[in-house]
Design an enzyme around this catalytic site. Structure first.
Site, PDB file in Angstrom:
ATOM      1  N   ASP A   1       0.835  -1.188   0.000  1.00 50.75           N
ATOM      2  CA  ASP A   1       0.000   0.000   0.000  1.00 50.75           C
ATOM      3  C   ASP A   1       0.877   1.248   0.000  1.00 50.75           C
ATOM      4  O   ASP A   1       2.075   1.195   0.309  1.00 50.75           O
ATOM      5  CB  ASP A   1      -0.899   0.023   1.236  1.00 50.75           C
ATOM      6  CG  ASP A   1      -2.233  -0.656   0.995  1.00 50.75           C
ATOM      7  OD1 ASP A   1      -2.487  -1.065  -0.150  1.00 50.75           O
ATOM      8  OD2 ASP A   1      -3.018  -0.773   1.955  1.00 50.75           O
TER       9      ASP A   1
ATOM     10  N   LYS B   1      -3.530   3.185  -3.079  1.00 50.07           N
ATOM     11  CA  LYS B   1      -4.696   3.972  -3.454  1.00 50.07           C
ATOM     12  C   LYS B   1      -4.575   5.384  -2.887  1.00 50.07           C
ATOM     13  O   LYS B   1      -3.961   5.598  -1.846  1.00 50.07           O
ATOM     14  CB  LYS B   1      -5.979   3.328  -2.920  1.00 50.07           C
ATOM     15  CG  LYS B   1      -6.189   1.887  -3.352  1.00 50.07           C
ATOM     16  CD  LYS B   1      -7.381   1.275  -2.628  1.00 50.07           C
ATOM     17  CE  LYS B   1      -7.564  -0.190  -2.997  1.00 50.07           C
ATOM     18  NZ  LYS B   1      -8.670  -0.826  -2.247  1.00 50.07           N
TER      19      LYS B   1
ATOM     20  N   MET C   1      -9.352   9.591   6.327  1.00 50.98           N
ATOM     21  CA  MET C   1      -9.576   9.916   4.917  1.00 50.98           C
ATOM     22  C   MET C   1     -10.654  10.986   4.776  1.00 50.98           C
ATOM     23  O   MET C   1     -11.496  10.940   3.882  1.00 50.98           O
ATOM     24  CB  MET C   1      -9.953   8.656   4.125  1.00 50.98           C
ATOM     25  CG  MET C   1      -8.907   7.564   4.194  1.00 50.98           C
ATOM     26  SD  MET C   1      -9.429   6.004   3.453  1.00 50.98           S
ATOM     27  CE  MET C   1     -10.496   5.362   4.739  1.00 50.98           C
TER      28      MET C   1
END
Length: 425
Positions: free
Chosen positions: A203, A225, A332
């Site tokens: 990641d 991502k 996030m």
């Protein structure tokens, strides 16, 4: 005997007769080690300690309660003396030498034909250390090497395929939580598995510096991502994990934070298990708790907050307790910060509720922005706040050393009761 006189080797004693002369704790330890190697052990001693008697009573070794006789060496492949009597040990060693049988003389390492090293086992690796006849030095070195293997500081990865079991389809997947990004905050187990890996599926927010320490032939597959941009869809990540494991590889899925805290680790584990792939989950230090701590913000604190909620910035916040004494942590959430603040305000959270944003927690470019529910969106836009960031909403932000002085309206120590908070003027 100088250390240069030693030729290191390893004995395979499975099913072979071995003699131990002596009945004390040292003899018991040596007998136990020989039994672990599969040897057929005979112990000769007038008196035996409880540990040896227990092994004999269990039928694991033969105990002969008498004095040593030269004929005891007949047929032995290996001999260990541990009587505590130098004269007896020397006699046993001389008889063994005359019959060309390797013998460890515990009373005189300089005259001994063989030495017993300090031994540790990590996975299927056995570490044996000789240190010039100094057993304490050998044990200290053994422990240091074993610790380095356990923590991943030394490579434990296999390079030769075993003839018994390492076939295509015998691979595995480890979902490893890497913590908030600092290489020192990954768990010992996670670091060790990373050092054993053949393939790392990485990641963007994991401890990236550890990837530079991997062996050159370890493949790193990037699947990171960013908000709104998923170049490798989750379904494809799942397939990569299974395909690589079924090809016989040890696969580490290196994630930021914890695999099971908004990390989709549960989906990956379920997908692998449904396809017969062995999965190990290694917890990580979730950024929801660790990143606020990097800014000195506890998610709970005596007199301020007894509980907390962790949500993403994309989640509906109407069901979250709208109280300053219940910490809300947004992951996030930078892109949705203005809307999230408005939602919490509509739910009843006062506009003056402290809010802290911690960007790049524990990294050299860490930055902390502190305001209130009513001001934080404008502050974040003006400062150019960007992910990765953790947003903390609640009175616990007052404890942070980065909080402005007027936020600190009480004694927040845990050694004395908190004084009543006085509204800021």
């Amino acid at each position: 005997m100088a250390i240069q006189d030693i030729y290191p080797t390893a004995l395979r004693l499975l099913g072979r007769p071995v003699l131990v002369v002596g009945g004390g704790p040292v003899a018991a330890r040596r007998a136990k080690g020989l039994l672990d190697a599969g040897a057929r052990v005979t112990v000769v001693a007038p008196l035996a300690c409880p540990a040896l008697n227990e092994l004999a009573d269990a039928g694991l070794l033969e105990l002969q309660p008498r004095q040593y006789r030269p004929s005891d060496t007949d047929g032995a492949w290996f001999i260990q003396t541990a009587t505590g009597d130098p004269d007896v040990d020397t006699k046993v060693a001389a008889d063994a030498e005359a019959r060309r049988i390797w013998c460890v003389n515990a009373s005189d390492h300089e005259a001994s034909a063989a030495w017993t090293p300090a031994v540790a086992v990590v996975d299927d690796v056995k570490i044996a250390v000789n240190a010039g006849g100094d057993p304490r030095r050998a044990m200290a070195l053994r422990d240091a090497v074993a610790t380095a293997l356990e923590t991943g500081d030394l490579p434990l990865r296999r390079h030769r395929v075993s003839g018994t079991g390492a076939t295509a389809g015998a691979g595995s997947v480890a979902l490893v939580g890497g913590g908030p990004g600092d290489t020192g905050l990954i768990t010992v187990r996670g670091r060790r598995l990373l050092g054993q890996s053949d393939v790392v599926v990485a990641d963007r927010l994991g401890p990236r510096e550890l990837l530079t320490e991997l062996a050159p032939d370890v493949r790193v597959i990037e699947v990171g991502k960013t908000p709104g941009h998923h170049p490798v869809p989750q379904a494809q990540i799942n397939k990569i994990l299974v395909d690589e494991a079924l090809a016989g590889h040890r696969v580490v899925r290196l994630k930021g934070g914890d695999p099971y805290v908004l990390g989709r680790g549960g989906e990956e584990a379920e997908f692998c298990r449904q396809r017969g792939v062995e999965v190990e989950v290694v917890p990580g230090v979730t950024s929801a708790i660790s990143v606020p701590a990097a800014a000195g913000i506890p998610v709970t604190h005596r007199g301020l907050a007894k509980g907390f909620s962790v949500v993403t910035g994309h989640e509906e916040l109407s069901d979250v307790p709208a109280r300053a004494d219940h910490t809300v942590i947004l992951l996030m959430g930078v892109g949705q910060l203005r809307g999230s603040a408005a939602s919490l305000g509509r739910a009843g959270l006062p506009a003056g509720t402290p809010v802290g944003i911690v960007e790049n927690g524990y990294l050299p470019n860490q930055r902390v922005t502190i305001g209130t529910l009513g001001t934080i969106a404008d502050q974040a836009e003006a400062a150019g706040v960007a992910n990765p960031a953790v947003i903390v909403i609640g009175d616990v932000v007052r404890v942070s050393p980065f909080a402005p002085p007027h936020f600190k309206t009480a004694d927040y120590s845990t050694t004395s009761p908190n004084a009543p908070r006085v509204p800021a003027r």
